[in-house]
Scaffold this active site. Structure first.
Site, PDB file in Angstrom:
ATOM      1  N   LYS A   1      40.091  25.833 -43.446  1.00 46.94           N
ATOM      2  CA  LYS A   1      41.513  25.449 -43.520  1.00 46.94           C
ATOM      3  C   LYS A   1      42.005  24.821 -42.226  1.00 46.94           C
ATOM      4  CE  LYS A   1      42.876  29.654 -44.119  1.00 46.94           C
ATOM      5  NZ  LYS A   1      41.581  30.298 -44.309  1.00 46.94           N
TER       6      LYS A   1
ATOM      7  N   LYS B   1      44.845  35.140 -37.587  1.00 46.82           N
ATOM      8  CA  LYS B   1      43.815  34.755 -36.613  1.00 46.82           C
ATOM      9  C   LYS B   1      44.424  33.905 -35.484  1.00 46.82           C
ATOM     10  CE  LYS B   1      40.228  32.894 -38.809  1.00 46.82           C
ATOM     11  NZ  LYS B   1      39.149  31.901 -39.019  1.00 46.82           N
TER      12      LYS B   1
ATOM     13  N   LYS C   1      40.366  30.715 -48.581  1.00 49.78           N
ATOM     14  CA  LYS C   1      39.870  31.988 -48.048  1.00 49.78           C
ATOM     15  C   LYS C   1      39.524  31.862 -46.564  1.00 49.78           C
ATOM     16  CE  LYS C   1      35.530  33.501 -48.702  1.00 49.78           C
ATOM     17  NZ  LYS C   1      34.787  33.129 -47.483  1.00 49.78           N
TER      18      LYS C   1
HETATM   19  P1  ADP Z   1      39.565  28.855 -41.616  1.00 48.58           P
HETATM   20  O1  ADP Z   1      40.715  28.252 -40.888  1.00 48.58           O
HETATM   21  O2  ADP Z   1      39.633  28.631 -43.098  1.00 48.58           O
HETATM   22  O3  ADP Z   1      39.369  30.311 -41.305  1.00 48.58           O
HETATM   23  P2  ADP Z   1      37.987  27.160 -39.888  1.00 48.58           P
HETATM   24  O4  ADP Z   1      38.649  25.859 -40.057  1.00 48.58           O
HETATM   25  O5  ADP Z   1      38.297  27.930 -38.644  1.00 48.58           O
HETATM   26  O6  ADP Z   1      38.237  28.093 -41.151  1.00 48.58           O
HETATM   27  O7  ADP Z   1      36.429  26.894 -40.040  1.00 48.58           O
HETATM   28  C1  ADP Z   1      35.479  27.931 -39.928  1.00 48.58           C
HETATM   29  C2  ADP Z   1      34.218  27.388 -39.266  1.00 48.58           C
HETATM   30  O8  ADP Z   1      33.598  26.423 -40.104  1.00 48.58           O
HETATM   31  C3  ADP Z   1      34.510  26.697 -37.933  1.00 48.58           C
HETATM   32  O9  ADP Z   1      33.507  27.036 -37.014  1.00 48.58           O
HETATM   33  C4  ADP Z   1      34.481  25.226 -38.297  1.00 48.58           C
HETATM   34  O10 ADP Z   1      34.082  24.411 -37.215  1.00 48.58           O
HETATM   35  C5  ADP Z   1      33.434  25.196 -39.415  1.00 48.58           C
HETATM   36  N1  ADP Z   1      33.649  24.081 -40.355  1.00 48.58           N
HETATM   37  C6  ADP Z   1      34.719  23.884 -41.163  1.00 48.58           C
HETATM   38  N2  ADP Z   1      34.582  22.770 -41.906  1.00 48.58           N
HETATM   39  C7  ADP Z   1      33.388  22.219 -41.553  1.00 48.58           C
HETATM   40  C8  ADP Z   1      32.655  21.033 -41.953  1.00 48.58           C
HETATM   41  N3  ADP Z   1      33.127  20.188 -42.878  1.00 48.58           N
HETATM   42  N4  ADP Z   1      31.463  20.782 -41.357  1.00 48.58           N
HETATM   43  C9  ADP Z   1      30.969  21.635 -40.419  1.00 48.58           C
HETATM   44  N5  ADP Z   1      31.600  22.762 -40.010  1.00 48.58           N
HETATM   45  C10 ADP Z   1      32.793  23.057 -40.568  1.00 48.58           C
HETATM   46 MG    MG Z   2      42.045  29.173 -39.640  1.00 50.71          MG
END
Ligand code: ADP
Ligand code: MG
Length: 290
Positions: free
Chosen positions: A18, A44, A13
């Site tokens: 991801k 995005k 989600k």
């Molecule tokens: P998605 O790609 O699923 O939309 P993101 O990878 O962009 O999600 O992550 C969303 C937010 O959560 C970002 O700000 C990221 O730095 C943070 N985040 C993701 N995994 C972790 C983790 N293991 N520890 C701390 N922050 C995290």
């Molecule tokens: Mg993403």
């Protein structure tokens, strides 16, 4: 290094982690010499951001929309340790289907014969998985990828999205669609979180590939516009990602999952609603009730 390219899709989600996870996997593989391509399949369009210093990269959809012949150099950037970064892109806000970018990207990459000519070891697809419709189902549906992984936390909404993804895999796998490699548990901290995700994995016939803790190293790396592998190569979090990367390319086992029906998922969630406080208070061991 394998002779055949592995195509791996990572779903989950929105906001679940991801892109963070995928980029750290890409960086982990690249630092030990693998040829890696990462394709962001999320409107995005920030999937590969931390692999390339958060610089601007035109998306495939934007480039195709502008007309004219699109070259690989127009829509890709070479990032950390040579990872080739591509963003499928999304529709103009308010117009068109969010999944269109994926179709456009796959078509263009075929035309450009990218995989034949670049000969990557691994191609990672970072795919938005809130709804697995239209373009978002393409990486599962058309035999494009070898395995699918889903990133989930212990939040019900993330599990719910994972369960929906399992339904899509279930539907397409018998006709040549991709199978499921497993669940990547992200942002786990609370004692119950691991047990809850593991229980969901067991109940649906799959496995938890790795537990990735919530970590300040991730937040810091993101602020630097880098992966953890680049920003904090000696941190425990970097090693978590390295182990995960190794696991998903070495262990090629995959299954057709057994998604839960809506009522069963609700009943399963209620059971955990009772359990979480007990686990939190140490009244039952994290694995009790499983
Ligand atoms: P998605 O790609 O699923 O939309 P993101 O990878 O962009 O999600 O992550 C969303 C937010 O959560 C970002 O700000 C990221 O730095 C943070 N985040 C993701 N995994 C972790 C983790 N293991 N520890 C701390 N922050 C995290
Ligand atoms: Mg993403």
């Amino acid at each position: 290094m394998g002779i055949q390219t592995q195509h791996l899709a990572i779903y989950g989600k929105g906001g679940i982690g991801k892109s963070t996870t995928t980029s750290n996997i890409a960086a982990s593989l690249a630092e030990v010499g693998y040829r890696v391509i990462q394709i962001g399949c999320d409107p995005k369009s920030d999937s590969t951001s931390t692999l390339r210093g958060a610089n601007y990269l035109p998306t495939v959809l934007d480039s195709v929309r502008d007309g004219g012949r699109v070259k690989l150099t127009d829509i890709s950037a070479v990032g950390f340790k040579g990872v080739l970064c591509i963003e499928a892109g999304g529709p103009v806000p308010g117009v068109g289907c969010a999944g269109r970018g994926i179709n456009a990207a796959i078509e263009l990459l075929r035309e450009l014969r990218l995989f034949e000519e670049y000969k990557p070891d691994v191609v990672l697809y970072d795919v938005l998985g809130d709804v697995v419709c239209g373009g978002f189902a393409v990486p599962i549906r058309e035999g494009l990828t070898d395995r699918v992984y889903v990133v989930s936390s212990s939040d019900f909404m993330a599990i719910y999205a994972a369960n929906n993804l399992f339904r899509a895999i279930n539907k397409y796998a018998p006709s040549g669609g991709a199978k499921l490699g497993g669940i990547i548990a992200n942002s786990v901290l609370a004692p119950y979180a691991q047990a809850l995700i593991d229980d969901f994995a067991q109940t649906t016939g799959t496995r938890t590939v790795a537990f990735v803790p919530r970590s300040t190293a991730v937040a810091q790396a993101e602020l630097y516009g880098q992966t953890v592998i680049e920003a904090s190569p000696n941190s425990p979090q970097a090693d978590v990602y390295r182990r995960l990367a190794r696991n998903i390319i070495d262990d090629r086992s995959a299954v057709i999952p057994r998604p839960l029906a809506v009522n069963d998922l609700r009943a399963w969630a209620r059971k955990w609603g009772d359990l979480v406080i007990q686990v939190e208070q140490g009244r039952v061991a994290p694995r009790a009730g499983i």
